[in-house]
Design an enzyme around this catalytic site. Structure first.
Site, PDB file in Angstrom:
ATOM      1  N   ASP A   1      46.784 -45.696  77.898  1.00 24.62           N
ATOM      2  CA  ASP A   1      45.780 -45.664  77.018  1.00 24.62           C
ATOM      3  C   ASP A   1      44.535 -45.639  77.803  1.00 24.62           C
ATOM      4  O   ASP A   1      44.516 -45.610  79.179  1.00 24.62           O
ATOM      5  CB  ASP A   1      45.734 -46.942  76.097  1.00 24.62           C
TER       6      ASP A   1
ATOM      7  N   HIS B   1      50.723 -40.114  70.865  1.00 21.51           N
ATOM      8  CA  HIS B   1      51.259 -41.235  71.040  1.00 21.51           C
ATOM      9  C   HIS B   1      52.297 -41.642  70.047  1.00 21.51           C
ATOM     10  O   HIS B   1      52.399 -41.138  68.869  1.00 21.51           O
ATOM     11  CB  HIS B   1      50.306 -42.787  71.134  1.00 21.51           C
TER      12      HIS B   1
END
Length: 909
Positions: free
Chosen positions: A84, A351
């Site tokens: 992230d 993701h």
């Protein structure tokens, strides 16, 4: 021999990856961030493009020395921090400090499995500068928000307080809800229920009287006023008159409506929904959920746990569908894969959702030897939600019945027509409910998998009630937020991002803004003062729409569709918005606020007035909250929720003795026994506090005691706690009875059990204590396990254990404690015999369900990937480290001469 160096954030993650990569790789940990903005001062040059200044954490200098030493022996560097924005920023900061002269790559993966790690090694990439800019933009605006506003709070409310871009609106939500509870006026109303001895038996509720609707709780507003026309509010007298008038009345079925229904599964978990369900079902805090999820991720059990995507990869969908068919059957697999749209605005569909790691999913049963406690429970939750998300819909039928009856009320010559309703629900195909049903924020809410059966009824059919009951109700104030419901509300408002919610929940509690009563979040009086100050003098900063818009604009900065420096300039310095309107900017507000803020008014919350009209206020103080009426003050117990501090309670506190109340002398020690009023409520104390001496023994008063009526005997009894009940015969540990914040309890080592009454602390025997410890431990607020529906005589011939009939999610079943077997068609709870129960249990054993559920994966250990050779490999052109400037492009170190950086791409994470 030269080897590749891999740097991750945590030692646990390092150990797992090192075991996968083998001896050709050295895996080291940075133990999180290595540097940040300075702890003191703004740390951002607002006059020079909002350039941040970074400092290495004092505790990370040894870490950097260790990493530099490892780098000297390496021929290649892999930065394997999380995928992230935060992880990308950690990698960038590592490059800035380490300045490697060898080739380096960013290594990205969303699960720690052999296949994923090897692919990450083979598919290394450069640092994503867009992600780094996104994280840095948020860090800068958070510092611009938090540091100067916090300094105002220090001056006007109390030292050590803090404000935050997401933290402050979250606190406001909790305070606003408590204000609603404080202003709430309850209303009483009555209704009736009628029971019928049909097969199955059912009951219905009164909904209408003489053509008017009977008032329900939802018909009242916060002032206790009915909000709709044509609604009759029944009081006790009228409800009981109707009840008496329905004695032996005939109830006629006026309508029967049956409809099919379909229920779809919920999407797989993302960070926020995992925190919500972890709170509802496992009673874990948001920070506990994330800590355990982090451990599961680092251990290779689940995919990356910080994500705002509900997307599943093709590999995961195949794994789920295959497992559904093997565990539940072909009919539970839908015709095609389920695809869930992203739920949050900034969701990154590249993701994945949180799911079990790997190309095949390990069942919770197969991991019982590796995982236990919270880890196993959370993995079980993730596995069930993932599998259920790809299962077939649940199907059923709902039934709604209306009935009519005439009541003959005393004193009336005409019958009063009444209308009644009952509803039922039958699940004809459980679908995804076989694996998982989402929890509810309301603990009294009925979950989707619950059935309520009605008998076959036809229009015109007549029935006679076996019982008609009048029931009184009082409306309730809106429920306080829990961590789960607060996270849900923040997400609905678009405030914050999933990865920040756990830290926000922790911060607002650690800073004393919120405390927990059970699972409910209760604001402190300090929170009231802080929110009042922000609402009146920094309105935008706690405006929900403004905060959500800031979130969107930060995402636009990350995506390069909005320029960072002009945006920060408007936020900090303000601008002329045209037509003479000026947005002042935060700097001006902070500069002018201290002069405009009346600290006394900000810190005072009006409770009401006494009989003479003198106002009573509550204020946060250095030594805790207190009430004030004129010059008279009294401490407020810190565990007293704000909505319970009304005028009557305030007057009671003000009237309580202010000083110590001597009760007498302890005959054993000769010390004086005192009764006192303290921050956490009234208590008794043995002796005075003397400098350098041991702190005097104290004990809180029981709920039945007050300072006015407590005696010396009462006090000595309290001071005898904790009381040693006896020693556990197996471990030799003392079992003690004592009083705690949540009531009386027993303690043995680190184990504890609640007691039913305060009196038990003084009377419970060792034998009774042993029986209490033998029962399964339950969390606060959990109900005791439901008793068996029936205990069968004798024992099971195979296990030798007693057989009981219990009620389960899908109906009654028999169990010997180890094996469970559902009752079949024709079996009933009342008629089943011990022989038939033993037959069902043996049949279940013969089918061997545990083999299928707990089958172990083939554990063919793969060799580590071959060592990559540095020779002949050309390092990608990188940039020389330079001072970080917001307006300038970032530079990263490289082997050889510096090269100009390419334009960063869109942000991720």
């Amino acid at each position: 021999m030269a080897r590749s160096l891999v740097i991750v954030e945590s030692p646990a993650k390092a150990r797992t990856i090192e075991g996968i990569l083998g001896d050709d790789y050295v895996v080291e940990s940075s133990i999180g961030h290595i540097r940040d903005l300075p702890a003191k001062g703004l740390g951002v040059d607002v006059e020079d493009g909002f350039t941040p200044t970074y400092e290495v954490y004092a505790g990370k200098k040894d870490v950097l020395r260790r990493l530099r030493a490892a780098l000297k022996d390496a021929d290649e560097l892999y930065l394997a921090t999380d995928e992230d924005r935060e992880g990308e920023a950690i990698s960038w900061h590592l490059l800035e400090e380490l300045k490697p002269t060898i080739p380096y790559k960013r290594m990205v993966f969303h699960e720690i499995t052999p296949g994923a790690i090897r692919r990450a090694v083979d598919e290394g990439r450069d640092i994503d500068e867009g992600m780094v800019d996104a994280q840095e933009s948020r860090r800068i605006v958070d510092r611009l928000f938090g540091y100067p506003v916090s300094s105002v709070l220090w001056r006007k409310v109390n030292q050590g307080l803090s404000a935050g871009r997401v933290q402050s609106p979250a606190i406001r939500l909790v305070v606003v809800r408590e204000r609603e509870r404080m202003a709430f006026v309850s209303a009483d109303h009555w209704d009736l229920s009628a029971g019928f001895a049909t097969d199955p038996a059912f009951s219905c509720g009164l909904v209408g009287v003489a053509g008017d609707k009977v008032a329900q709780g939802r018909d009242f507003d916060a002032t206790g006023t009915v909000t709709r026309d044509g609604v009759v509010v029944l009081d006790q007298a009228r409800a009981e008159a109707l009840r008496d008038g329905l004695d032996q009345a005939t109830f006629t079925v006026t309508s029967v409506e049956e409809k099919p229904f379909t229920s779809r599964p919920k999407p797989p978990f993302m960070t926020s929904t995992l925190q919500q369900e972890g709170g509802r079902k496992l009673r874990m805090s948001s920070s506990q959920v994330m800590r355990v999820a982090q451990e599961l991720y680092q251990g290779g059990y689940i995919t990356y746990m910080r994500t705002d995507s509900t997307n599943l990869s093709e590999t995961a969908v195949r794994a789920a569908r295959s497992q559904i068919q093997s565990l539940y059957g072909r009919e539970y697999v839908p015709d095609g894969p389920r695809v869930y749209a992203k739920r949050s605005k900034g969701a990154q569909e590249a993701h994945e959702a949180i799911r079990p790691a790997g190309e095949t999913f390990r069942t919770p049963e197969s991991l019982r030897g590796e995982l236990r406690g919270d880890s196993l429970a959370l993995y079980d939750l993730v596995w069930k939600r993932t599998v259920a998300s790809q299962m077939a819909d649940a199907r059923g039928r709902s039934l709604s019945v209306r009935l009519a009856a005439d009541a003959t009320e005393a004193g009336s010559t005409e019958a009063t027509p009444t209308e009644w309703t009952a509803s039922g629900r039958t699940i004809t195909f459980p679908g995804y409910m076989r694996a998982y049903v989402e929890g509810a924020d309301d603990p009294d809410a009925q979950l989707d998998d619950r059935e309520s059966l009605l008998p076959p009824l036809t229009e015109g059919q007549t029935l006679t009630a076996t019982e008609v009951e009048a029931r009184g109700h009082t409306t309730s104030p809106p429920a306080r937020y829990t961590e789960a419901s607060l996270v849900k509300r923040l997400e609905e408002l678009g405030i914050g991002r999933p990865s920040t919610y756990a830290s926000i929940m922790q911060v607002i509690q650690d800073r004393g803004y919120v405390w927990k009563k059970g699972t409910a979040l209760v604001p402190s009086w300090t929170a009231f003062a802080v929110v009042k100050l922000l609402e009146e003098h920094f309105t935008d900063l706690v405006d929900y729409a403004y905060t959500a818009r800031m979130e969107d604009e930060l995402d636009q900065i990350a995506a390069r569709s909005l320029e960072r420096e002009p945006w920060l300039k408007r936020f900090w310095f303000g601008e002329d918005e045209g037509a003479g309107e000026v947005s002042p900017g935060l700097k001006r507000l902070v500069d002018e606020a201290p002069e405009a803020i009346d600290a006394a008014a900000i810190n005072s919350t009006l409770i009401g007035a006494d009989e003479d009209g003198q106002p009573i206020v509550v204020k946060p103080g250095k030594f805790g909250p207190y009430v004030r009426r004129g010059d008279d003050t009294a401490s407020v117990p810190e565990d007293l929720p704000p909505d319970e501090l009304d005028v009557a309670k305030a007057l009671e506190l003000l009237a309580a003795p202010k000083g110590d109340k001597p009760l007498g002398t302890d005959p054993d020690t000769g010390l004086e026994v005192l009764a006192r009023a303290g921050r956490f409520g009234p208590y008794v104390q043995l002796g005075e506090l003397v400098d350098g001496a041991e702190k005097p023994k104290t004990s809180s008063l029981l709920s039945t005691m007050t300072l006015d009526d407590i005696t010396l005997d009462d006090a000595l009894r309290l001071l005898s706690l904790p009381r040693v009940v006896g020693q556990d015969p197996e471990t030799g540990e003392d079992i003690t009875a004592q009083n705690g914040r949540y009531g009386p309890y027993l303690k043995k080592g680190t184990d504890s059990r609640s007691l039913e009454t305060e009196e038990q602390m003084f009377t419970v025997t060792l034998e009774e204590a042993q029986r209490i410890f033998a029962q399964p431990k339950r969390g606060r607020g959990q109900r005791a396990p439901a008793p068996p529906l029936r205990e069968l005589p004798g024992t099971d011939p195979v296990s030798g254990q007693p057989i009981v009939v219990k009620d389960g999610r899908f109906g009654p079943y028999v169990t010997d404690g180890d094996v469970n077997a559902s009752l079949r068609k024709g079996d009933t709870v009342e008629s089943i015999t011990p022989e038939r129960a033993a037959e069902l249990l043996q049949d279940r054993r013969d089918r061997g369900p545990s083999k299928k559920r707990g089958a172990k994966k083939k554990a063919a250990k793969k060799k580590a990937p071959a060592k990559k050779k540095a020779a002949g490999k050309k390092a990608p052109a990188k940039k020389k480290a330079a001072k970080k400037k917001a307006a300038a492009k970032k530079k990263a170190p490289a082997k050889g001469a510096a090269a100009k950086k390419a334009s960063p791409g869109s942000s991720d994470g």
